[in-house]
Structures are given as structure tokens and as C-alpha cells.
Design a protein around this motif. Structure first.
Motif, PDB file in Angstrom:
ATOM      1  N   GLU A 176      -2.825   7.161  14.049  1.00 51.07           N
ATOM      2  CA  GLU A 176      -2.379   5.939  14.705  1.00 51.07           C
ATOM      3  C   GLU A 176      -1.991   6.216  16.154  1.00 51.07           C
ATOM      4  O   GLU A 176      -2.254   5.407  17.048  1.00 51.07           O
ATOM      5  CB  GLU A 176      -1.208   5.344  13.931  1.00 51.07           C
ATOM      6  CG  GLU A 176      -1.619   4.822  12.549  1.00 51.07           C
ATOM      7  CD  GLU A 176      -0.439   4.461  11.673  1.00 51.07           C
ATOM      8  OE1 GLU A 176       0.697   4.867  12.012  1.00 51.07           O
ATOM      9  OE2 GLU A 176      -0.643   3.776  10.650  1.00 51.07           O
ATOM     10  N   VAL A 203       1.223   5.509   0.682  1.00 51.04           N
ATOM     11  CA  VAL A 203       0.780   6.794   1.201  1.00 51.04           C
ATOM     12  C   VAL A 203       1.699   7.830   0.583  1.00 51.04           C
ATOM     13  O   VAL A 203       2.918   7.695   0.629  1.00 51.04           O
ATOM     14  CB  VAL A 203       0.867   6.840   2.744  1.00 51.04           C
ATOM     15  CG1 VAL A 203       0.501   8.211   3.238  1.00 51.04           C
ATOM     16  CG2 VAL A 203      -0.051   5.796   3.351  1.00 51.04           C
ATOM     17  N   LEU A 233      -1.572  10.519   9.017  1.00 46.65           N
ATOM     18  CA  LEU A 233      -1.781   9.104   9.284  1.00 46.65           C
ATOM     19  C   LEU A 233      -1.086   8.695  10.574  1.00 46.65           C
ATOM     20  O   LEU A 233      -1.650   7.969  11.408  1.00 46.65           O
ATOM     21  CB  LEU A 233      -1.268   8.269   8.111  1.00 46.65           C
ATOM     22  CG  LEU A 233      -1.341   6.742   8.259  1.00 46.65           C
ATOM     23  CD1 LEU A 233      -2.779   6.284   8.454  1.00 46.65           C
ATOM     24  CD2 LEU A 233      -0.729   6.064   7.045  1.00 46.65           C
ATOM     25  N   GLU A 286      -7.882   6.949   8.972  1.00 47.24           N
ATOM     26  CA  GLU A 286      -6.716   6.081   8.788  1.00 47.24           C
ATOM     27  C   GLU A 286      -6.876   5.202   7.549  1.00 47.24           C
ATOM     28  O   GLU A 286      -5.936   5.041   6.759  1.00 47.24           O
ATOM     29  CB  GLU A 286      -6.528   5.219  10.034  1.00 47.24           C
ATOM     30  CG  GLU A 286      -5.351   4.254   9.936  1.00 47.24           C
ATOM     31  CD  GLU A 286      -5.293   3.318  11.121  1.00 47.24           C
ATOM     32  OE1 GLU A 286      -4.249   3.285  11.786  1.00 47.24           O
ATOM     33  OE2 GLU A 286      -6.290   2.615  11.373  1.00 47.24           O
ATOM     34  N   GLU A 287      -8.075   4.644   7.359  1.00 49.39           N
ATOM     35  CA  GLU A 287      -8.312   3.791   6.196  1.00 49.39           C
ATOM     36  C   GLU A 287      -8.153   4.581   4.905  1.00 49.39           C
ATOM     37  O   GLU A 287      -7.541   4.120   3.933  1.00 49.39           O
ATOM     38  CB  GLU A 287      -9.726   3.196   6.289  1.00 49.39           C
ATOM     39  CG  GLU A 287     -10.067   2.213   5.200  1.00 49.39           C
ATOM     40  CD  GLU A 287      -9.540   0.811   5.461  1.00 49.39           C
ATOM     41  OE1 GLU A 287      -9.905  -0.095   4.692  1.00 49.39           O
ATOM     42  OE2 GLU A 287      -8.767   0.616   6.431  1.00 49.39           O
ATOM     43  N   THR A 342       0.840  -1.187   0.000  1.00 50.03           N
ATOM     44  CA  THR A 342       0.000   0.000   0.000  1.00 50.03           C
ATOM     45  C   THR A 342       0.877   1.239   0.000  1.00 50.03           C
ATOM     46  O   THR A 342       2.007   1.238   0.476  1.00 50.03           O
ATOM     47  CB  THR A 342      -0.902   0.019   1.234  1.00 50.03           C
ATOM     48  OG1 THR A 342      -0.080  -0.046   2.396  1.00 50.03           O
ATOM     49  CG2 THR A 342      -1.840  -1.158   1.228  1.00 50.03           C
ATOM     50  N   THR A 384      -4.434   5.504   4.356  1.00 48.10           N
ATOM     51  CA  THR A 384      -3.599   4.351   4.023  1.00 48.10           C
ATOM     52  C   THR A 384      -3.600   4.086   2.520  1.00 48.10           C
ATOM     53  O   THR A 384      -2.559   3.793   1.925  1.00 48.10           O
ATOM     54  CB  THR A 384      -4.091   3.105   4.776  1.00 48.10           C
ATOM     55  OG1 THR A 384      -3.916   3.309   6.176  1.00 48.10           O
ATOM     56  CG2 THR A 384      -3.317   1.863   4.348  1.00 48.10           C
TER      57      THR A 384
END
Length: 389
Positions: free
Chosen positions: A67, A5, A63, A133-134, A3, A137
Motif C-alpha cells: 500500500e 489478514v 500488505l 495486495e489483492e 476481510t 487482503t
């Protein structure tokens, strides 16, 4: 595929502060958007969509702050991308699309009755960070959301700070309004990255069934890719829920397809929009329909030549995933596929698809949970334009 960012420089402290100040009972600071229409597609309101691309803050830093705010929560669901093509489409045409029913806060705490989910996991003070966050990401270029009831006080200001422009269409009779302490009606929201796409036109539609307006809506937005000049039409919708309403979902789907066919005909050959008739479509939504329902077949056999992107995860690309939602209510456990990303298979190809987490990852109490803020899983795909023959 890992993934990504995409850091873009800047400071995210102001956005983090805005998040910490929002609450589930805060009032809407802005007036509601235009009333959805059940007429043909006409130009709709445009609040700032034509602004020049901005340089957003650093999403990687935001992000990290999300977290940090979530503290010692259980590990987030680990998902990987399945690569289907090597991105040899038109250079600069790659687009990441995200589809997600984020679970309306009022419904999650009230009417939906997730009996196995601890109340603390359903609090907006936690869920807002998990939702952001989702999104951070996977950093989609186009973001389609359902059950949005914190548009004005959270999602719109935070995503605007990250360079997104958005449209919101509330349900005319949102069930959220029946919940004490609600944050207003829920609805569909469509965001796009202004650095990648230029706004052309948008309309909110109130879906009809046999010419009778219903409580379901859609947002339809026309965009132009800044790097290629190609136009795309993006749709987000949320069809009627529950068993027994299959006929209504089918009628709503037919109404939406009719609107889209009218739109394509309206803009085909228009030099200001698309010099050819090839206007790719992305139709994202929680259809509340399993793949055997008539509304699914209507989309699969439409003259618009649509295909479902998540079929690409199956052997031979013929079947949908086993589930896009997995929840436990007082009536029992529900594990099924209801969410889809439809795309124009003649003009667009699927390059990557985000896989589904395993049953073990989701856990015995299913969704939502301390690890995941919604009962629906996000769908994320990378697409690219096909070369014209």
C-alpha cells in the motif's frame, strides 16, 4: 463479514526488496516446468511440495508495504463477504479458495487493447503491488490464477516466502510470446498454504478437443488437510477465449471432466489418499463462457455433482452474478460472467462468498484501472467439509 489478514510474525523486507527489483523485461531465472500432458492423470513433478510447513513472514506488514509503494492511488475496490452459514461444518475444515485471472502483463500492455485504461495503470511496476495486495487482503488457503506470466520472477518467490507452494503450467503457444519484451509464456498457476495442506500429487494437463491437443491447460493437485486428514482435489484452468469458439470450450470442458472422473476413480478407496470415495473437488477457472453456454451446462450436470459457488449470491441461489469481468476494448464494452468456482456439493458447503463491486465502484473506464490490476475480478469463497451421514 470483514476481510481478514492473518499475521504470522517475521520480517517481509526481503520479499518487498524482491518485488522492487522485478521488471516486465526480466528473464526467467529458472527452467520451465514439465511439459503438460494430454494423457491420463499420472504423478507429476514435485519441487519442494513435501517440505515441512514453514513459518512465513508477516503478511500484514507486506500488505502495508504494498500500500505504501502504491502511494496516492485511488481507493481500492471495497468488497464484503456474504455469510451463508455459521461455519458449523467439520471443525478445522474451513478453506478459503481464491480464483483470479490476473491479466498477463504482455497482453495487458499489448494485445488486449484496453482503450480507456491509462498506460501508466498497466505498468508492471504498479500492477505487481496491486496483484499482491489483492492476494494478501484475502489470504486464501488455495489460490488459483490464470494469465500468469511472472511466475518465476515474482509470484513464486514472494508467495513461497509467505508459506505457499505452487505449480505452474504454461500454454504451449502463449500469445504473450508474440509481444515484444515479453516475460515468457502465460499459463495457469495453483498455490496452496503449506501450513494448512500437505501435498499428495499434481499433474499438468494439456486439454484436448476431439482427441486433438489444444493451447489450453489445467493444473490438477491433490492435497490433504493437515487438521482433518481429509483430501481435496483442486483444479485451475483457462478455456479458449472469444466468440465463435463455444464448441471448442465445450470439448475442452468435457476433456477436463473426463480427467477428473478418472482421478476420482483412481484414488477412491486408496488408504494413502482417501479411505472413502468422497474426494471433494474445487474447479476454478476463467471458462471464457457465459452461463448459457454448453460447457457450463456440462459442469452443472456432471456426475461429479458440481455446483457453482457464486450462484449463492443470488436470490434462491439459482443465477450467476451479472459480471465477473468488465472491460472496454476497441470493439466495445464487455460486461459478463466468465469466471467460476465449482465445488462438490455433496461433500462441501459454501460458508461465505465475496461480493462483486458495484458499477459506481468500478468506475466509468471499467477494468483494469489504477485501483484494480486486472479486467477480471477475483472470486473468493470460504468452504467447509460436510459431516458424513
Amino acid at each position: 463479514m470483514e476481510t481478514m489478514v492473518c499475521p504470522m510474525g517475521g520480517v517481509a523486507t526481503r520479499l518487498y526488496s524482491a518485488l522492487t527489483q522485478t521488471s516486465s523485461s526480466s528473464p526467467l531465472p529458472l527452467p520451465p516446468p514439465q511439459t503438460p500432458t494430454d494423457t491420463n492423470l499420472d504423478p507429476a513433478f514435485c519441487q519442494g511440495q513435501k517440505a515441512s510447513p514453514v513459518c512465513p513472514p508477516d503478511p500484514a506488514e507486506l500488505l502495508r508495504q504494498c500500500e505504501e509503494a502504491l502511494g496516492d492511488r485511488p481507493p481500492r475496490l471495497h468488497r464484503t463477504f456474504t455469510r451463508l452459514n455459521d461455519g458449523d461444518g467439520i471443525p478445522g475444515s474451513s478453506v478459503r479458495v481464491m480464483q483470479w485471472n490476473i491479466l498477463a502483463q504482455a497482453l495487458g500492455e499489448g494485445l488486449d487493447s484496453f482503450v480507456q485504461c491509462p498506460p501508466e495503470a498497466l505498468s508492471w511496476s504498479r500492477r505487481k503491488y496491486l496483484i499482491l495486495e489483492e492476494i494478501l487482503t484475502y489470504r486464501p488457503h488455495i489460490l488459483c490464477l490464470q494469465e500468469v506470466d511472472h511466475y518465476y520472477d515474482t509470484l513464486q518467490p514472494v508467495l513461497a516466502g509467505l508459506g505457499y507452494s505452487g505449480n505452474f503450467c504454461p500454454k504451449p503457444w502463449s500469445p504473450c510470446l508474440d509481444v515484444e519484451g515479453n516475460n515468457g509464456p502465460d499459463g495457469c498457476a495453483l498455490f496452496f498454504d503449506q501450513s494448512r495442506y500437505e501435498f499428495i500429487d499434481s499433474v499438468n494437463i494439456r486439454l484436448s478437443a476431439m482427441r486433438i491437443p489444444t493451447n489450453q491447460v489445467a493444473v490438477v493437485t491433490m492435497l490433504r488437510c493437515r487438521s482433518t486428514g481429509r483430501c481435496v482435489c483442486v483444479v485451475v484452468t483457462h478455456l479458449k477465449a472469444r466468440s465463435g469458439w463455444e464448441w471448442l470450450r465445450s470439448a475442452q470442458g468435457s476433456d477436463l471432466l473426463r480427467h477428473l472422473q478418472n482421478l476420482v476413480q483412481k484414488h477412491a478407496g486408496d488408504p494413502a489418499v482417501a479411505p472413502s470415495s468422497d474426494i471433494p473437488l474445487f474447479v476454478c477457472g476463467d471458462f471464457n463462457a457465459v452461463p448459457t453456454e454448453e460447457v457450463y451446462r456440462r459442469f452443472a450436470t456432471s456426475p461429479l455433482c458440481l455446483d457453482s459457488a457464486y450462484k449463492k449470491l443470488s436470490q434462491g441461489g439459482l443465477t450467476e452474478p451479472q459480471y465477473t469481468t468488465w472491460k472496454i476494448r476497441p470493439t466495445g464494452e464487455c460486461c459478463t460472467t466468465l469466471d467460476y468456482i465449482w465445488y462438490s456439493q455433496d461433500t462441501v458447503r459454501v460458508d461465505t462468498v465475496l461480493d462483486m463491486p458495484t458499477e459506481e465502484q468500478i468506475g466509468p473506464n471499467r477494468l483494469p484501472s489504477f485501483s484494480y490490476p486486472s479486467d477480471h475480478l477475483s472470486l473468493v469463497c470460504d468452504f467447509s467439509f460436510k459431516e458424513k451421514e
